[in-house]
Design a protein around this motif. Structure first.
Motif, mmCIF file in Angstrom:
data_model
loop_
_atom_site.group_PDB
_atom_site.id
_atom_site.type_symbol
_atom_site.label_atom_id
_atom_site.label_comp_id
_atom_site.label_asym_id
_atom_site.label_seq_id
_atom_site.Cartn_x
_atom_site.Cartn_y
_atom_site.Cartn_z
ATOM 1 N N ALA A 472 14.467 -8.204 6.299
ATOM 2 C CA ALA A 472 13.218 -8.486 7.013
ATOM 3 C C ALA A 472 12.949 -9.973 7.160
ATOM 4 O O ALA A 472 11.992 -10.366 7.840
ATOM 5 C CB ALA A 472 12.049 -7.821 6.313
ATOM 6 N N LYS A 473 13.728 -10.837 6.513
ATOM 7 C CA LYS A 473 13.656 -12.286 6.681
ATOM 8 C C LYS A 473 12.270 -12.861 6.409
ATOM 9 O O LYS A 473 11.780 -13.717 7.148
ATOM 10 C CB LYS A 473 14.103 -12.670 8.099
ATOM 11 N N GLY A 474 11.611 -12.363 5.381
ATOM 12 C CA GLY A 474 10.347 -12.947 4.962
ATOM 13 C C GLY A 474 9.105 -12.395 5.629
ATOM 14 O O GLY A 474 7.993 -12.808 5.289
ATOM 15 N N PHE A 475 9.253 -11.472 6.571
ATOM 16 C CA PHE A 475 8.075 -10.909 7.228
ATOM 17 C C PHE A 475 7.362 -9.878 6.346
ATOM 18 O O PHE A 475 6.223 -9.514 6.616
ATOM 19 C CB PHE A 475 8.453 -10.261 8.552
ATOM 20 N N LEU A 476 8.049 -9.403 5.313
ATOM 21 C CA LEU A 476 7.452 -8.447 4.391
ATOM 22 C C LEU A 476 7.298 -9.081 3.023
ATOM 23 O O LEU A 476 8.165 -9.832 2.567
ATOM 24 C CB LEU A 476 8.324 -7.191 4.269
ATOM 25 N N ALA A 477 6.191 -8.790 2.385
ATOM 26 C CA ALA A 477 5.947 -9.240 1.020
ATOM 27 C C ALA A 477 5.876 -8.017 0.123
ATOM 28 O O ALA A 477 5.409 -6.950 0.546
ATOM 29 C CB ALA A 477 4.645 -10.041 0.948
ATOM 30 N N ALA A 478 6.326 -8.173 -1.114
ATOM 31 C CA ALA A 478 6.412 -7.035 -2.024
ATOM 32 C C ALA A 478 5.465 -7.203 -3.196
ATOM 33 O O ALA A 478 5.221 -8.321 -3.657
ATOM 34 C CB ALA A 478 7.840 -6.874 -2.535
ATOM 35 N N THR A 479 4.924 -6.091 -3.658
ATOM 36 C CA THR A 479 4.178 -6.066 -4.916
ATOM 37 C C THR A 479 5.166 -5.636 -5.988
ATOM 38 O O THR A 479 5.502 -4.459 -6.098
ATOM 39 C CB THR A 479 3.007 -5.081 -4.846
ATOM 40 N N THR A 480 5.658 -6.590 -6.772
ATOM 41 C CA THR A 480 6.725 -6.294 -7.720
ATOM 42 C C THR A 480 6.205 -5.829 -9.069
ATOM 43 O O THR A 480 6.920 -5.199 -9.826
ATOM 44 C CB THR A 480 7.588 -7.539 -7.926
ATOM 45 N N ARG A 481 4.971 -6.186 -9.404
ATOM 46 C CA ARG A 481 4.431 -5.808 -10.712
ATOM 47 C C ARG A 481 3.738 -4.460 -10.623
ATOM 48 O O ARG A 481 2.551 -4.308 -10.824
ATOM 49 C CB ARG A 481 3.485 -6.882 -11.219
ATOM 50 N N SER A 482 4.528 -3.446 -10.263
ATOM 51 C CA SER A 482 3.990 -2.105 -10.071
ATOM 52 C C SER A 482 5.117 -1.100 -10.234
ATOM 53 O O SER A 482 6.281 -1.384 -9.945
ATOM 54 C CB SER A 482 3.372 -1.978 -8.668
ATOM 55 N N ASP A 483 4.763 0.091 -10.706
ATOM 56 C CA ASP A 483 5.764 1.145 -10.836
ATOM 57 C C ASP A 483 6.157 1.694 -9.469
ATOM 58 O O ASP A 483 7.237 2.274 -9.324
ATOM 59 C CB ASP A 483 5.221 2.283 -11.702
ATOM 60 N N ASN A 484 5.293 1.544 -8.481
ATOM 61 C CA ASN A 484 5.569 2.023 -7.133
ATOM 62 C C ASN A 484 5.373 0.862 -6.160
ATOM 63 O O ASN A 484 4.329 0.754 -5.520
ATOM 64 C CB ASN A 484 4.643 3.186 -6.783
ATOM 65 N N PRO A 485 6.349 -0.035 -6.060
ATOM 66 C CA PRO A 485 6.169 -1.241 -5.245
ATOM 67 C C PRO A 485 5.930 -0.920 -3.778
ATOM 68 O O PRO A 485 6.501 0.021 -3.226
ATOM 69 C CB PRO A 485 7.487 -2.008 -5.441
ATOM 70 N N HIS A 486 5.061 -1.707 -3.173
ATOM 71 C CA HIS A 486 4.733 -1.573 -1.764
ATOM 72 C C HIS A 486 5.240 -2.795 -0.997
ATOM 73 O O HIS A 486 5.366 -3.886 -1.555
ATOM 74 C CB HIS A 486 3.225 -1.442 -1.565
ATOM 75 N N LEU A 487 5.512 -2.588 0.280
ATOM 76 C CA LEU A 487 5.882 -3.669 1.179
ATOM 77 C C LEU A 487 4.837 -3.755 2.276
ATOM 78 O O LEU A 487 4.484 -2.746 2.886
ATOM 79 C CB LEU A 487 7.268 -3.420 1.788
ATOM 80 N N ALA A 488 4.326 -4.957 2.503
ATOM 81 C CA ALA A 488 3.312 -5.177 3.533
ATOM 82 C C ALA A 488 3.658 -6.439 4.289
ATOM 83 O O ALA A 488 4.426 -7.285 3.821
ATOM 84 C CB ALA A 488 1.921 -5.292 2.906
ATOM 85 N N PHE A 489 3.084 -6.602 5.474
ATOM 86 C CA PHE A 489 3.319 -7.803 6.254
ATOM 87 C C PHE A 489 2.730 -9.017 5.552
ATOM 88 O O PHE A 489 1.708 -8.917 4.865
ATOM 89 C CB PHE A 489 2.705 -7.673 7.643
ATOM 90 N N PHE A 490 3.382 -10.155 5.739
ATOM 91 C CA PHE A 490 2.945 -11.356 5.053
ATOM 92 C C PHE A 490 1.585 -11.835 5.548
ATOM 93 O O PHE A 490 0.904 -12.589 4.856
ATOM 94 C CB PHE A 490 3.990 -12.474 5.233
ATOM 95 N N HIS A 491 1.153 -11.378 6.740
ATOM 96 C CA HIS A 491 -0.164 -11.763 7.261
ATOM 97 C C HIS A 491 -0.658 -10.689 8.222
ATOM 98 O O HIS A 491 0.130 -10.032 8.906
ATOM 99 C CB HIS A 491 -0.081 -13.111 7.986
ATOM 100 N N LYS A 492 -1.976 -10.520 8.286
ATOM 101 C CA LYS A 492 -2.562 -9.480 9.128
ATOM 102 C C LYS A 492 -2.342 -9.750 10.611
ATOM 103 O O LYS A 492 -2.317 -8.813 11.413
ATOM 104 C CB LYS A 492 -4.053 -9.332 8.830
ATOM 105 N N ALA A 493 -2.173 -11.015 11.009
ATOM 106 C CA ALA A 493 -1.900 -11.325 12.411
ATOM 107 C C ALA A 493 -0.544 -10.769 12.835
ATOM 108 O O ALA A 493 -0.357 -10.359 13.985
ATOM 109 C CB ALA A 493 -1.954 -12.832 12.642
ATOM 110 N N PHE A 494 0.420 -10.744 11.916
ATOM 111 C CA PHE A 494 1.723 -10.190 12.254
ATOM 112 C C PHE A 494 1.633 -8.670 12.389
ATOM 113 O O PHE A 494 2.385 -8.074 13.167
ATOM 114 C CB PHE A 494 2.747 -10.569 11.185
ATOM 115 N N TYR A 495 0.728 -8.043 11.655
ATOM 116 C CA TYR A 495 0.497 -6.608 11.830
ATOM 117 C C TYR A 495 0.054 -6.327 13.265
ATOM 118 O O TYR A 495 0.527 -5.368 13.898
ATOM 119 C CB TYR A 495 -0.558 -6.139 10.837
ATOM 120 N N LYS A 496 -0.813 -7.162 13.794
ATOM 121 C CA LYS A 496 -1.260 -7.005 15.180
ATOM 122 C C LYS A 496 -0.102 -7.231 16.141
ATOM 123 O O LYS A 496 0.049 -6.514 17.141
ATOM 124 C CB LYS A 496 -2.398 -7.998 15.462
#
Length: 584
Positions: A472-496
């Protein structure tokens, strides 16, 4: 440097040793980074872990790297400590081994500027390397071995007399293979006295959650604020170390019971900490400075403590208040005194400045607030929206596109998506599809769910969530301190940008993903096994009811749409229940 590379005839175009700093840098944007205790500790003597600065596209990683080089030169060059900076200017997908070779040569040559290195006895070996490169061409394995050996000899010469700082910006632009090669080289450098700082869109996730295990952690008892006496003036890095009260309260605070020490599970995760070599218990630095030792009585005090990690990740972020100050500063630096109270040197009012000053609705401050809200702490997006405002001639023109995704931001994202598309076919397909999958929820999607959404051909080849982040080349950020890690966009503008389908490649990925995950129906024989045992029929199904009454209009449509059936034996055509003729 130029002459030494000229002797070898060619230098990798992605490699640069300097990066110019813009004149519009707002100093407060980066004060937080340089005042952080992690950066201050990294500068000190005896540190062997790497500092990894992580941030999405446009968060100022290259600016941080250039400022860090300048900062280190200001504090450490006078003491004879070399500072080397390497900037990866573009995607490195070809000539990867040549890049690695030029990287090692750049380090060796830059260290040669220092007097202590001019008599380190590596000149003859370097001459041998140059001969291996040109006069007696040898394989790349032989050349790499030569330059690596003489570089480490030079570093060993410096190790006992000074420390070396190395800053590598944009390492995520390297291909996966080159990144692994560079990682191996960089991991060997701290043992030779080199402090390594890396900037990247992706973090290295081989970390584990550590919390202080001392029984009195968080207990505001006597001695907690006492520091161990150190010899001042010996280490220039100590001049940078000033722990603020706010940092101490964050590190030591917590929810306890009637002011007692806080429970282990409620203690804050630590970025830097000490581990006991004997019992492997963890001790935070505030407890260490208070003179506390690990809880095992058999351990020999604090003499067995060490830092048990090879890198520390720092997320690059800016305080919302500082971002707002920057926006006001940039507007008044460009358009004059708008009544925003910034510290900028204000020129005469521009046309837009006059329009703002003549406006009685307070829209100058409203413009600051709107840019701040839409940037959401992202410096690159704030600058992009400010560029649109700077080009306007009136208040109305400056505010007419505030609810849209500006074209310059779209162009910025389009250029960044090309880095995803430039990967190998498998990585490209994976990168685009995981971005499309993450766009299904504004707050991100779990890694497990993304694996379910991906086609089997892609999901079967995934070995970890890190593979997804690399693609994904940095467009996704991960929550690593979790038993069920999530991936989300690095910014809400990119979601749009993704969900409104500004990019054709992402639009195709979204469509393919939607098609692959359509509910299975019994109209398709290919998908019939998903519904149970398939029933294949070659004779007409039993008709249980008559068609609806035929009106003239319906009759006309029926006659028009039904093809003429050839009743000859070569084209047997059987109308089955559920075909188009029955649904008219």
């Amino acid at each position: 440097m130029a002459s030494s590379f000229a002797e070898r005839g060619w230098t990798h175009p992605a490699l640069a040793l300097t990066h110019g700093l813009s004149s519009d840098i707002f100093p407060k944007l980066f004060e937080r980074f340089f005042a952080d205790e992690i950066y201050e500790r990294w500068c000190q003597e005896g540190i062997e872990w790497q500092l990894h600065c992580v941030g999405g596209p446009g968060t100022g990683k290259t600016t941080i790297a250039a400022l860090a080089a300048s900062h280190l030169k200001t504090y450490f060059w006078p003491h004879g400590f070399p500072v080397i900076s390497v900037f990866v200017r573009e995607e490195v997908l070809t000539h990867e081994v040549e890049f690695l070779e030029d990287f090692l040569v750049a380090m060796y040559q830059d260290l040669g500027k220092w007097e202590v290195c001019k008599s380190d006895g590596t000149e003859n070996d370097y001459t041998e390397y140059l001969q291996a490169y040109s006069e007696k061409p040898q394989g790349v394995r032989s050349r790499l071995g030569l330059i690596r050996r003489i570089l480490h000899r030079r570093l060993q010469k410096l190790k006992n007399e000074s420390r070396v700082f190395l800053i590598v910006d944009g390492i995520d632009r390297c291909s996966t293979s080159l990144r692994l090669l560079l990682d191996e080289e960089l991991l060997s450098l701290p043992k030779s006295g080199v402090r390594v700082m890396i900037t990247s869109r992706n973090a290295t996730y081989e970390t584990w959650i550590a919390r202080c295990e001392h029984q009195d952690h968080g207990d505001p008892e006597e001695g907690l604020e006492e520091d161990i006496e150190e010899d001042p003036g010996e280490d220039p890095g100590e001049d940078l170390e000033e722990d603020s009260e706010e940092d101490s309260s964050v590190r030591e605070g917590g929810a306890g019971e009637e002011g007692s020490s806080i429970y282990y599970i409620a203690r804050e995760p630590l970025d830097v900490f000490l581990t006991c070599k004997e019992c492997k218990s963890v001790l935070c630095f505030p407890c260490f400075k208070a003179g506390r030792v690990c809880g095992n009585r058999e351990c020999q005090g604090n003499t067995q403590l060490y830092e048990d990690y090879d890198h520390v990740d720092v997320q690059l972020c800016t305080s919302p208040d500082v971002v707002k100050e920057f926006i006001a500063w940039d507007l008044e630096r460009e358009h004059g005194d708008l009544g925003l109270g910034s510290s900028a040197r204000k020129p005469p009012l521009s046309a837009l400045g006059l329009s703002f000053r003549n406006d009685h609705l307070g829209r100058a401050q409203a413009t600051v607030d709107e840019i701040h809200d839409r940037a959401n702490g992202h410096i690159g997006l704030a600058k992009a929206r400010l560029d649109l405002v700077h080009a306007a001639q009136s208040v109305e023109e400056a505010r007419q596109y505030r609810y849209q995704l500006p074209s310059n931001i779209v162009s910025m994202y389009e250029a960044a998506i090309k880095a995803v598309e430039a990967q190998s076919p498998h990585q490209r397909d994976l990168g685009l599809k995981v971005i499309a999958a993450a766009g299904r929820q504004p707050n991100g999607v779990s890694v497990r769910r993304i694996q379910e959404l991906l086609p089997t051909s892609l999901a079967a080849k995934l070995r970890s969530g890190e593979d997804i982040l690399e693609a994904a080349k940095g467009f996704l950020a991960a929550t690593t301190r979790s038993d069920n890690p999530h991936l989300a966009f690095f910014h809400k503008a990119f979601y749009k940008f993704v969900t409104q389908r500004y990019n054709e490649s992402l639009q195709n990925a979204i469509s393919e993903l939607a098609r692959d995950n359509l509910p299975k129906t019994d109209n398709s024989y290919r998908e019939a096994p998903m519904m149970g045992k398939p029933e294949v029929r070659f004779e007409p199904g039993t008709i249980t009811k008559e068609p609806a009454q035929i009106t003239p209009d319906r009759l006309k449509r029926t006659v028009t749409l039904m093809e003429k059936v050839d009743e000859g034996p070569s084209r047997a055509y059987i109308l089955r229940q559920g075909t188009r003729a029955w649904r008219i």
